[in-house]
Design an enzyme around this catalytic site. Structure first.
Site, short mmCIF file in Angstrom:
data_model
loop_
_atom_site.label_atom_id
_atom_site.label_comp_id
_atom_site.label_asym_id
_atom_site.label_seq_id
_atom_site.Cartn_x
_atom_site.Cartn_y
_atom_site.Cartn_z
N GLU A 115 -14.27 -2.23 -3.52
CA GLU A 115 -13.00 -2.35 -4.26
C GLU A 115 -13.15 -3.33 -5.42
OE1 GLU A 115 -9.92 -1.40 -0.59
OE2 GLU A 115 -10.42 -3.47 -1.00
N LYS B 131 4.23 -7.50 1.21
CA LYS B 131 2.95 -8.10 0.81
C LYS B 131 3.12 -9.34 -0.09
CE LYS B 131 0.86 -4.60 2.82
NZ LYS B 131 -0.08 -3.68 2.27
C1 5RP Z 1 -8.66 -2.07 2.08
C2 5RP Z 1 -7.66 -2.85 1.32
C3 5RP Z 1 -6.25 -2.31 1.26
O1 5RP Z 1 -5.87 -2.20 -0.06
C4 5RP Z 1 -5.33 -3.25 1.97
O2 5RP Z 1 -5.82 -3.46 3.29
C5 5RP Z 1 -3.91 -2.71 2.02
O3 5RP Z 1 -3.87 -1.58 2.83
P1 5RP Z 1 -2.53 -0.77 3.09
O4 5RP Z 1 -2.18 -0.08 1.83
O5 5RP Z 1 -2.93 0.17 4.22
O6 5RP Z 1 -1.49 -1.76 3.55
O7 5RP Z 1 -7.91 -3.88 0.75
O8 5RP Z 1 -9.89 -2.75 2.15
#
Ligand code: 5RP
Length: 222
Positions: A107, A125
């Site tokens: 990422e 978040k």
């Molecule tokens: C994966 C990530 C995701 O972006 C993060 O965990 C958020 O996930 P979600 O959209 O399922 O809440 O960093 O490595």
């Protein structure tokens, strides 16, 4: 509105940032999955994508969306037009914690290779300071004990993510209980530890724009 519906709304809102005829970087996780499903409705308008994980590549291909290796994409364009991905936490400076799904290294690479990072989240978040979410660190297996003890000395409680191997063949150490006052400094400090591939603080590769779903609609934090 459920959290799942909010994820769907914010994923659809991100389509406005997709640049026609370009190569788009695509993230990993449940919100990114909603974005992939939405992107399928305009797959003929883009050249293709670069995926931040094997799971994302598989979902993109399942929709008939072309997936390029990053190195191949960067022979065609100097940068990807945009990177669209979720996050585990974001602060007022648009620093992020990522890696809940364990894809943090790829990422970060795809984010760094993109002109813009559009982060898609729901309001759960949003935090004042990163740290409530356990900080993921991708580590080369032989450095497990070394990195655990350094993370514990920083005041955290480090734990190996059981039964999990990253797409790069490494382990994830999750660090609970850190109070992150200076996200950039901690990102740099942890990345200096031998054996750390990268950590889940995205300050250097923080979001350019955060699209945050709320029950009242999607808010843009630019
Ligand atoms: C994966 C990530 C995701 O972006 C993060 O965990 C958020 O996930 P979600 O959209 O399922 O809440 O960093 O490595």
């Amino acid at each position: 509105m459920t959290q799942d519906e909010m994820k769907e709304e914010v994923a659809k809102a991100a389509l406005a940032y997709v640049v026609q005829d370009s190569i788009v970087g695509v993230g990993t996780g449940s919100t990114a999955n909603k974005f992939i499903d939405a992107l399928a409705t305009m797959k003929d308008d883009i050249k293709g994508t670069v995926a931040s994980s094997e799971a994302t590549a598989e979902r993109l291909r399942g929709h008939g969306i072309p997936v390029f290796e990053l190195n191949d994409a960067l022979t065609q364009v100097s940068k990807l037009s945009v990177y669209i991905d979720g996050a585990d936490e974001f602060d007022p400076q648009k620093n992020l914690t990522k890696g809940g799904g364990g894809a943090l290294t790829r990422e970060k690479i795809v984010a760094a290779a993109s002109e813009k990072f559009i982060c898609i989240v729901d309001e759960s978040k949003q935090v004042e300071h990163l740290g409530a979410f356990p900080l993921p660190i991708e580590v080369i297996p032989m450095a497990e004990t070394l990195v655990m003890s350094i993370a514990n000395n920083l005041g955290g409680r480090a734990q190996v993510r059981e039964g999990f191997t990253t797409d790069n063949g490494n382990i994830i150490i999750d660090v609970n209980g850190l109070t992150i006052k200076n996200a950039r400094q901690l990102e740099d400090d942890l990345n200096q530890v031998p054996g750390v591939v990268t950590n889940g603080i995205f300050s250097h590769q923080g979001a350019d724009v955060i699209l945050m779903a709320t029950p009242q609609g999607v808010k843009t934090i630019a």
